[in-house]
Design a protein around this motif. Structure first.
Motif, short mmCIF file in Angstrom:
data_model
loop_
_atom_site.label_atom_id
_atom_site.label_comp_id
_atom_site.label_asym_id
_atom_site.label_seq_id
_atom_site.Cartn_x
_atom_site.Cartn_y
_atom_site.Cartn_z
N VAL A 90 114.97 22.74 -9.05
CA VAL A 90 115.60 22.03 -10.17
C VAL A 90 114.82 22.31 -11.45
CG1 VAL A 90 116.07 19.74 -11.16
CG2 VAL A 90 116.65 20.20 -8.76
N ARG A 91 113.51 22.26 -11.35
CA ARG A 91 112.66 22.52 -12.51
C ARG A 91 112.84 23.96 -12.98
NH1 ARG A 91 107.30 23.94 -13.92
NH2 ARG A 91 106.52 22.62 -15.60
N HIS A 92 112.89 24.90 -12.05
CA HIS A 92 113.08 26.30 -12.42
C HIS A 92 114.43 26.49 -13.12
CE1 HIS A 92 112.40 30.57 -12.41
NE2 HIS A 92 113.55 30.78 -11.78
N ALA A 93 115.46 25.86 -12.59
CA ALA A 93 116.78 25.94 -13.23
C ALA A 93 116.74 25.32 -14.62
CB ALA A 93 117.82 25.24 -12.35
N GLY A 94 116.05 24.19 -14.75
CA GLY A 94 115.96 23.52 -16.05
C GLY A 94 115.21 24.35 -17.08
N LEU A 95 114.12 24.98 -16.65
CA LEU A 95 113.37 25.83 -17.58
C LEU A 95 114.15 27.10 -17.93
CD1 LEU A 95 109.75 25.35 -16.22
CD2 LEU A 95 110.78 24.36 -18.27
N THR A 96 114.90 27.62 -16.96
CA THR A 96 115.76 28.76 -17.25
C THR A 96 116.80 28.36 -18.30
OG1 THR A 96 115.46 29.65 -15.02
CG2 THR A 96 117.39 30.42 -16.25
N ALA A 97 117.39 27.19 -18.13
CA ALA A 97 118.37 26.70 -19.11
C ALA A 97 117.71 26.48 -20.47
CB ALA A 97 119.02 25.42 -18.60
N MET A 98 116.46 26.03 -20.47
CA MET A 98 115.74 25.83 -21.73
C MET A 98 115.58 27.18 -22.45
SD MET A 98 111.87 24.47 -22.38
CE MET A 98 111.20 26.02 -21.80
N PHE A 99 115.19 28.23 -21.71
CA PHE A 99 115.07 29.56 -22.32
C PHE A 99 116.42 30.04 -22.84
CE2 PHE A 99 111.02 29.98 -19.94
CZ PHE A 99 110.21 30.34 -21.01
N TRP A 100 117.48 29.74 -22.11
CA TRP A 100 118.83 30.12 -22.52
C TRP A 100 119.19 29.43 -23.84
CZ3 TRP A 100 123.28 26.69 -21.57
CH2 TRP A 100 124.51 27.27 -21.93
N ILE A 101 118.88 28.15 -23.94
CA ILE A 101 119.21 27.38 -25.14
C ILE A 101 118.41 27.90 -26.34
CG2 ILE A 101 118.96 25.09 -26.22
CD1 ILE A 101 119.46 23.96 -23.31
N VAL A 102 117.14 28.17 -26.13
CA VAL A 102 116.24 28.53 -27.22
C VAL A 102 116.30 30.01 -27.58
CG1 VAL A 102 113.81 28.61 -27.89
CG2 VAL A 102 114.71 26.60 -26.74
N SER A 103 116.37 30.88 -26.56
CA SER A 103 116.20 32.32 -26.82
C SER A 103 117.38 33.19 -26.41
CB SER A 103 114.96 32.82 -26.08
OG SER A 103 113.81 32.12 -26.53
N GLY A 104 118.33 32.64 -25.70
CA GLY A 104 119.50 33.43 -25.32
C GLY A 104 119.48 33.86 -23.87
N PRO A 105 120.58 34.49 -23.44
CA PRO A 105 120.75 34.81 -22.02
C PRO A 105 119.78 35.87 -21.49
CG PRO A 105 122.61 35.63 -23.30
CD PRO A 105 121.78 34.79 -24.22
N GLU A 106 119.37 36.82 -22.32
CA GLU A 106 118.48 37.88 -21.81
C GLU A 106 117.12 37.31 -21.41
OE1 GLU A 106 120.01 38.18 -24.90
OE2 GLU A 106 121.65 39.47 -24.23
N ILE A 107 116.55 36.47 -22.26
CA ILE A 107 115.24 35.88 -21.96
C ILE A 107 115.37 34.91 -20.78
CG2 ILE A 107 113.36 34.44 -22.86
CD1 ILE A 107 113.52 37.25 -24.11
N ALA A 108 116.47 34.17 -20.74
CA ALA A 108 116.68 33.24 -19.62
C ALA A 108 116.77 34.00 -18.30
CB ALA A 108 117.95 32.43 -19.86
N GLU A 109 117.47 35.12 -18.31
CA GLU A 109 117.58 35.91 -17.08
C GLU A 109 116.22 36.47 -16.66
OE1 GLU A 109 120.33 39.40 -15.12
OE2 GLU A 109 120.03 39.44 -17.29
N LYS A 110 115.46 36.89 -17.64
CA LYS A 110 114.12 37.42 -17.35
C LYS A 110 113.26 36.32 -16.70
CE LYS A 110 110.39 40.00 -19.53
NZ LYS A 110 109.87 40.58 -20.76
N TYR A 111 113.32 35.10 -17.25
CA TYR A 111 112.57 33.99 -16.67
C TYR A 111 113.08 33.67 -15.26
CZ TYR A 111 110.49 29.52 -15.74
OH TYR A 111 109.80 28.51 -15.13
#
Length: 167
Positions: A90-111
């Motif tokens: 859940v935490r990993h999904a939340g942090l991935t979503a945080m990267f998506w919100i802040v930096s976009g889908p490419e950075i979120a996917e990388k995380y």
């Protein structure tokens, strides 16, 4: 007359889909207010890290961390918890979503692909870059540099026309 663009809804999908085995969770984009709050929280951490300070992961207590994940995951947080998804996921999904919100889908996917290991997100260090450049193209520059022609080395002529060192 001003320029007219396509409707924004037709240009991109503002959801993030995260697969967990056979189940996919579709995270909706947060409201503008919640997105700005997430941006503020993450920019504070980024400024601390850029200033050379280690990011204190205890800056958020348990309740604040849950609130941040709720901002990032929206209604999907409760869905994941009721489905019995473990806290680390859940935490990993939340942090991935945080990267998506802040930096976009490419950075979120990388995380997402790091499995939560932040060292895999960091750019390569100097030694790694050097090793890559040595083994990279395999074409080393074998041409020697031309020596200085500024006249600052070697013997100089004196006023009498003689060359030499000390007089």
């Amino acid at each position: 007359m001003g320029a007219r663009f396509e409707a924004l809804d037709e240009l991109f999908d503002d959801t993030l889909t995260l697969p967990f085995g056979d189940t996919e969770y579709v995270i909706p984009s947060p409201s503008a207010e919640d997105g700005l709050r997430v941006q503020k929280i993450t920019s504070l951490a980024a400024r601390l890290q850029a200033g050379g300070e280690a990011v204190d992961t205890t800056l958020l207590d348990d309740e604040e961390e849950r609130d941040l994940l709720a901002l990032c995951l929206g209604p999907v947080l409760d869905e994941m918890l009721s489905d019995g998804i473990t806290w680390s996921r859940v935490r990993h999904a939340g942090l991935t979503a945080m990267f998506w919100i802040v930096s976009g889908p490419e950075i979120a996917e990388k995380y997402w692909k790091t499995g939560g290991d932040p060292s895999l997100m960091a750019p390569p260090n100097r030694e790694t870059r050097r090793a890559q450049s040595r083994s990279g193209s395999g074409t080393a520059n074998s041409t020697k540099r031309r020596g200085s022609t500024s006249g600052t080395s070697g013997r100089r002529a004196t006023a009498s026309g003689r060359t030499g060192g000390k007089t």
